[in-house]
Enzyme design. Sequence first.
Site, PDB file in Angstrom:
ATOM      1  N   HIS A   1       0.838  -1.200   0.000  1.00 37.57           N
ATOM      2  CA  HIS A   1       0.000   0.000   0.000  1.00 37.57           C
ATOM      3  C   HIS A   1       0.870   1.247   0.000  1.00 37.57           C
ATOM      4  O   HIS A   1       1.540   1.553   0.984  1.00 37.57           O
ATOM      5  CB  HIS A   1      -0.913   0.002   1.236  1.00 37.57           C
ATOM      6  CG  HIS A   1      -1.796   1.204   1.313  1.00 37.57           C
ATOM      7  ND1 HIS A   1      -2.023   1.891   2.482  1.00 37.57           N
ATOM      8  CD2 HIS A   1      -2.503   1.852   0.355  1.00 37.57           C
ATOM      9  CE1 HIS A   1      -2.831   2.912   2.239  1.00 37.57           C
ATOM     10  NE2 HIS A   1      -3.134   2.915   0.962  1.00 37.57           N
TER      11      HIS A   1
ATOM     12  N   ASN B   1      -4.371   4.565   7.529  1.00 30.98           N
ATOM     13  CA  ASN B   1      -5.725   5.073   7.308  1.00 30.98           C
ATOM     14  C   ASN B   1      -6.651   4.737   8.470  1.00 30.98           C
ATOM     15  O   ASN B   1      -7.594   5.489   8.756  1.00 30.98           O
ATOM     16  CB  ASN B   1      -6.289   4.536   5.998  1.00 30.98           C
ATOM     17  CG  ASN B   1      -5.685   5.234   4.792  1.00 30.98           C
ATOM     18  OD1 ASN B   1      -5.168   6.345   4.910  1.00 30.98           O
ATOM     19  ND2 ASN B   1      -5.713   4.599   3.644  1.00 30.98           N
TER      20      ASN B   1
END
Length: 223
Positions: free
Chosen positions: A5, A55
């Site tokens: 990611h 996140n």
Amino acid sequence: LIGLHFFSPVPQMPLVEVVRGAGTREEEVKKGAAFVTAIDKFPLITKDVPGFLVNKVLTPYMFAAFQRLEQGENKEKIDEAARAFGMPMGPIELADSVGLDVCAHVAKILGTASSEGSKLDKLVASGRLGKKTGEGFYVWKDGKAVKSAAQYSKTELEKLGRDLVEPMIAEAQKSLDEGVVENADLVDAGMIFGTGFAPFRGGPLHYSKSHPGSATSTRAAAE
């Protein structure tokens, strides 16, 4: 299978989360980390949970700022307070930069969505998605948010800045407790390299420990 990611803008952000699934072999995780290192990035190995680490920790911070907007707080004051704390960008401007549709979608996955009829929902419904459409919470011109020249007191900004990061600190501690990454130093490194969290403060968990008067620290001590 592993996940890699990256963070936006990819050329500038040094962090890549290397996501380990429940059945991932250790050798595959090591290959992912070696690849990330080979392209001059910092690999952060995380569990496969919604939002991974960064996140997951960032979203409550942003949505707490949205809640302040709903309660009448000025968006520019919120963003200025975050910058005064040491953030590279305030949470409202960050949301516009990411894309309000993306923020709303991620929040639903993580269970932190705004209440129906919120300013965020109305902006998304009207197609005003932030920087990419030229208008969101801010109007954007030449790639920059148009802001007023309003001035706020240093004391006000310092207090608001500390309050703004409390949800991030709480979620950072929760993520550590859940074993999303191996230790507190990695939580802090992830937030510094993945979001630009005020580097001189050492990351959210280090900041919390070094400021025992914070609301999060006080709750932790009570528990």
